[in-house]
Design a protein around this motif. Structure first.
Motif, mmCIF file in Angstrom:
data_model
loop_
_atom_site.group_PDB
_atom_site.id
_atom_site.type_symbol
_atom_site.label_atom_id
_atom_site.label_comp_id
_atom_site.label_asym_id
_atom_site.label_seq_id
_atom_site.Cartn_x
_atom_site.Cartn_y
_atom_site.Cartn_z
ATOM 1 N N LYS A 14 -3.973 -13.841 -2.829
ATOM 2 C CA LYS A 14 -5.259 -13.422 -2.204
ATOM 3 C C LYS A 14 -5.058 -12.288 -1.275
ATOM 4 C CE LYS A 14 -7.737 -17.662 -1.923
ATOM 5 N NZ LYS A 14 -8.517 -18.688 -1.294
ATOM 6 N N ALA A 15 -3.745 -12.180 -0.734
ATOM 7 C CA ALA A 15 -3.717 -10.946 0.293
ATOM 8 C C ALA A 15 -3.425 -9.724 -0.484
ATOM 9 C CB ALA A 15 -2.356 -11.147 1.177
ATOM 10 N N GLU A 16 -3.898 -8.721 0.362
ATOM 11 C CA GLU A 16 -3.906 -7.369 -0.281
ATOM 12 C C GLU A 16 -3.027 -6.491 0.894
ATOM 13 O OE1 GLU A 16 -7.457 -5.807 -1.612
ATOM 14 O OE2 GLU A 16 -7.841 -7.102 -2.962
ATOM 15 N N THR A 17 -3.412 -6.755 2.191
ATOM 16 C CA THR A 17 -2.863 -6.046 3.196
ATOM 17 C C THR A 17 -1.935 -6.801 4.195
ATOM 18 O OG1 THR A 17 -4.584 -4.327 2.839
ATOM 19 C CG2 THR A 17 -3.404 -4.322 4.949
ATOM 20 N N VAL A 18 -0.836 -6.404 4.554
ATOM 21 C CA VAL A 18 0.056 -7.006 5.551
ATOM 22 C C VAL A 18 0.216 -6.204 6.600
ATOM 23 C CG1 VAL A 18 2.300 -8.242 5.938
ATOM 24 C CG2 VAL A 18 0.993 -8.301 3.602
ATOM 25 N N ALA A 19 -0.311 -6.587 7.993
ATOM 26 C CA ALA A 19 -0.016 -5.739 9.303
ATOM 27 C C ALA A 19 1.475 -6.539 9.580
ATOM 28 C CB ALA A 19 -1.055 -6.094 10.234
ATOM 29 N N MET A 20 2.593 -5.638 9.816
ATOM 30 C CA MET A 20 3.896 -6.107 10.186
ATOM 31 C C MET A 20 4.277 -5.639 11.594
ATOM 32 S SD MET A 20 7.439 -5.594 7.847
ATOM 33 C CE MET A 20 6.858 -6.520 6.577
ATOM 34 N N ILE A 21 3.795 -6.822 12.526
ATOM 35 C CA ILE A 21 4.280 -6.571 13.708
ATOM 36 C C ILE A 21 5.868 -6.477 13.964
ATOM 37 C CG2 ILE A 21 4.199 -7.334 16.161
ATOM 38 C CD1 ILE A 21 1.422 -8.534 15.634
ATOM 39 N N GLY A 42 2.937 -4.457 -4.445
ATOM 40 C CA GLY A 42 1.624 -4.175 -4.649
ATOM 41 C C GLY A 42 0.833 -4.392 -3.288
ATOM 42 N N TYR A 43 1.532 -4.765 -2.369
ATOM 43 C CA TYR A 43 0.838 -4.968 -0.910
ATOM 44 C C TYR A 43 0.935 -3.728 -0.301
ATOM 45 C CZ TYR A 43 1.799 -9.977 -2.007
ATOM 46 O OH TYR A 43 1.544 -11.155 -2.426
ATOM 47 N N ARG A 44 -0.292 -3.444 0.583
ATOM 48 C CA ARG A 44 -0.377 -2.587 1.534
ATOM 49 C C ARG A 44 0.305 -2.842 2.906
ATOM 50 N NH1 ARG A 44 -5.414 0.754 4.385
ATOM 51 N NH2 ARG A 44 -4.298 2.174 5.372
ATOM 52 N N VAL A 45 1.265 -2.392 3.327
ATOM 53 C CA VAL A 45 1.913 -2.578 4.416
ATOM 54 C C VAL A 45 1.609 -1.775 5.893
ATOM 55 C CG1 VAL A 45 4.085 -3.444 5.544
ATOM 56 C CG2 VAL A 45 3.499 -4.106 3.169
ATOM 57 N N ILE A 46 0.996 -2.290 6.717
ATOM 58 C CA ILE A 46 0.725 -1.310 7.912
ATOM 59 C C ILE A 46 1.723 -1.846 9.070
ATOM 60 C CG2 ILE A 46 -1.097 -0.951 9.769
ATOM 61 C CD1 ILE A 46 -3.086 -1.424 7.401
ATOM 62 N N PRO A 47 2.408 -0.757 9.470
ATOM 63 C CA PRO A 47 3.285 -1.137 10.446
ATOM 64 C C PRO A 47 2.719 -1.332 11.889
ATOM 65 C CG PRO A 47 3.921 1.181 9.437
ATOM 66 C CD PRO A 47 2.711 0.330 8.799
ATOM 67 N N GLY A 57 5.040 5.913 4.205
ATOM 68 C CA GLY A 57 3.738 6.446 3.990
ATOM 69 C C GLY A 57 2.541 5.783 4.761
ATOM 70 N N GLU A 58 2.803 4.954 5.610
ATOM 71 C CA GLU A 58 1.637 4.081 6.164
ATOM 72 C C GLU A 58 1.726 4.549 7.999
ATOM 73 O OE1 GLU A 58 -0.982 2.561 5.426
ATOM 74 O OE2 GLU A 58 -0.609 2.098 3.415
#
Length: 142
Positions: A14-21, A42-47, A57-58
């Motif tokens: 179900k996940a599309e976006t992962v915030a990676m702390i 295919g996930y968007r990873v937000i650092p 690129g994020e």
């Protein structure tokens, strides 16, 4: 607390976006490899790392609560020393209150703490304990 493999698989599906702390710009760090691994699938990873402006690129954010509320966060992946995990869960609770979103907290191997788990339960946050997100992805989708 999410323990069941079926729940983990559904979380990843179900996940599309992962915030990676704790996402590192250093290619020799596991968090960097995990970010690239997830992006390639295919996930968007937000650092979330106050030391850098961008990774792969994020835009990187100083803390989770700095991410704009119009970005849907499905998983908060904690890639820091376990002494910081409770703070990451508190930030996720603030994010939940701030946005109405309820992301799954995913703690990497040896990152969970008793205090973090307790806070997650108190704030009704789904919590995956001490699981490598890459290993779990391979187990469920390879």
């Amino acid at each position: 607390m999410i323990k069941d493999n079926k729940d983990i698989q559904q979380t990843l599906e179900k996940a599309e976006t992962v915030a990676m702390i704790g996402c590192s710009p250093n290619i020799h760090r596991t968090s960097n490899y995990a970010a690239r691994f997830l992006q390639e699938r295919g996930y968007r990873v937000i650092p979330v790392n106050p030391e850098v402006n961008e990774i792969y690129g994020e835009k990187s954010y100083d803390q989770l609560t700095d991410i704009p509320s119009d970005i849907q966060i499905d998983i908060v992946n904690v890639f820091r020393n376990s002494k910081y995990t409770a703070d990451a869960v508190r930030d996720t609770s603030k994010w939940k209150k701030q946005t109405g979103q309820n992301p799954v907290i995913w703690t990497q191997l040896d990152v969970s703490s008793t205090e973090a788990e307790k806070i997650a339960v108190e704030h009704e946050l789904h919590y995956i304990k001490n699981k490598c997100i890459m290993v779990e992805w391979d187990r469920n989708f390879k």
